[in-house]
Design a protein around this motif. Structure first.
Motif: not given
Length: 502
Positions: A302-307, A309-310, A332-333
């Motif tokens: 729900q947060t999403g990959q970009d959230g 990873v950031a 690594n992520v």
């Protein structure tokens, strides 16, 4: 009477120079010029290459012609130098070598140097230009400056507690002071004695070969140079991302997480390790206390990959230049994943991997109200007379989250220790926050799980930033209960106790 005429055509009757003589003189001048050019080329333009040629032993002999500067923990030296009576006058010695090997590294006449011994080699050998006195006299005399000293940030009690807790297991500990980034402990087991191969004798060679062939890899720095899937300790990062993005606004409110939670695009449910997680709509607090994969995997999607990873990068992931000053392996992520992979990454699996140092930075950043400090292993560099060459200052690495979000995650972590899987880290008279992790690995998850625990602690009633944050990983153990709560949490507790009781 006949007049005597001078020979040649020299002025004022001086003897002249024959053509042959002039040619010889010109040739000699050309030879001198050629010698000057060659000397300039060798001494100026080729000097560095020749100095570092493997066949040139002059620099090596000079390097070991005097005692090496020392590495210190507090006011105590943990290194020394001893006369050899051989070709090289001095070799490195170590006090409690295995205790500090993950920090000092080694300085060997035959095998080079690593860790602080390598990074600060110029200072320790006296070659650092900052150690020079009167530059003109140094240039004329070509004298060698005494080696300088390296003062570390380590806390002896914390380091001893870390090594004692790890014992004979394969694993590592990293402990950080959250408000400054100072590294209080850095331990890796099994360890080795760097003094056993510091010289150039056959005994040194035998010791080196034995260490290189050891299947347990005692020379592998598991605290800095080895990455492991962080398992459920990464849920701290996911929880912070969900709160920062607004996916979760109240840690006690029910979430929309279903049960069972099927990984997006698949027919595979994301299973939990306890039946306490096997119902829909659990709150984030309940999910953290019981370490529910289904809830945190769902919240990560729900947060999403970009959230996600950031947030991970805010704590040190994906940074290949995280020098302190020793450079650790890159944690690594992945930045290109489908949703099912995001779910797995959100619980510290898939390709997510971290060093204990970076997971300690996660705990420290939460403890420091969202501000992640740059990790720092060296306190100051000095000349042999203890005058300071350089003093390190705390530096902000990143502001990973706001203080408000950090406060919510702190609450989640204290509930894990007070009421959940982290009970083994409780300390009387202290507030402790933590998160356990048990990470699967190997073909079809056939390997012995990695047992993790990350935490921070402060005296009860204190409003100050906690003085210590810790990450522990057990990579291999003979224990029957291979979980973060059983194996790693008690080690973290002993390190935190050592700092709190200082």
């Amino acid at each position: 009477m006949a007049r005597i005429r001078p020979r040649g055509n020299g002025p004022q009757g001086l003897p002249g120079i024959s053509v042959t003589g002039r040619r010889a003189g010109t040739f000699c001048l050309l030879l001198i010029a050629a010698l000057c050019v060659q000397a300039t080329r060798v001494q100026v333009f080729e000097a560095r290459r020749l100095d570092h040629n493997s066949a040139n032993q002059r620099l090596t002999v000079e390097r070991y012609s005097q005692p090496r500067g020392n590495i210190l923990v507090g006011a105590d030296t943990v290194t020394g130098s001893a006369r050899t009576g051989g070709r090289y006058d001095y070799k490195r010695t170590y006090t409690d070598g295995p205790l500090y090997a993950a920090v000092t590294g080694f300085a060997s006449q035959g095998y080079g140097n690593t860790q602080l011994e390598g990074i600060e080699d110029d200072l320790l050998t006296g070659a650092d230009s900052r150690l020079a006195g009167w530059a003109v006299w140094d240039a004329v005399s070509r004298g060698q400056n005494p080696g300088g000293d390296v003062y570390t940030t380590l806390d002896r009690a914390a380091q001893e507690a870390a090594m004692r807790g790890l014992g004979s297991q394969k694993g590592a500990v990293a402990a950080i002071e959250p408000a400054t980034g100072r590294i209080l402990a850095l331990a890796s087991t099994p360890s080795y004695d760097p003094g056993s191969f510091a010289g150039s004798s056959s005994a040194d060679q035998t010791a080196w070969n034995r260490l290189q062939s050891d299947a347990d890899q005692p020379m592998l720095n598991r605290a800095l140079r080895q990455t492991y899937p962080p398992g459920s300790t990464f849920k701290v990062v996911t929880a912070a991302a969900a709160l920062a993005s607004g996916v979760v606004t109240d840690v006690d409110a029910p979430t929309a997480a279903p049960y069972p939670y099927v990984l997006p695009g698949t027919t595979t449910p994301l299973v939990n390790d306890t039946t306490a997680c096997d119902r829909p709509g659990l709150s984030l607090d309940t999910a953290m206390v019981s370490s529910c994969n289904s809830v945190l995997g769902y919240l990560g999607v729900q947060t999403g990959q970009d959230g996600v990873v950031a947030m991970a990068e805010g704590f040190g992931f994906n940074d290949a230049r995280l020098d302190m000053p020793v450079r650790p392996a890159r944690s690594n992520v992945d930045t290109t994943m489908d949703q099912s992979q995001v779910a797995l990454s959100s619980i510290g699996q898939f390709d997510t991997a971290a060093t204990p140092l970076v997971m300690a930075m996660v705990a420290a950043g939460i403890a420091n109200n969202g501000t992640v400090m740059r990790p720092q292993l060296v306190d100051k560099l000095t000349r042999s007379d203890d005058t300071v060459v350089r003093r390190m200052k705390p530096a902000i690495y990143r502001q990973a989250i706001t203080p408000e979000v950090a406060g919510q995650v702190q609450r989640l972590m204290t509930d894990v220790v007070d009421n959940g899987t982290g009970r083994g880290a409780r300390i009387g008279g202290a507030v402790v926050g933590g998160k356990t992790g048990t990470a699967q690995h190997g073909v079809d998850n056939s390997g012995t799980p990695y047992a993790w625990f990350i935490s921070w602690a402060k005296p009860a009633g204190s409003d100050a930033v906690p003085p210590v944050a810790v990450a522990v990983v057990i990579a291999d153990s003979d224990a029957t209960d291979v979980t973060g709560g059983a194996l790693a949490a008690p080690i973290a507790r002993s390190v935190m106790q050592a700092v709190l009781g200082r």
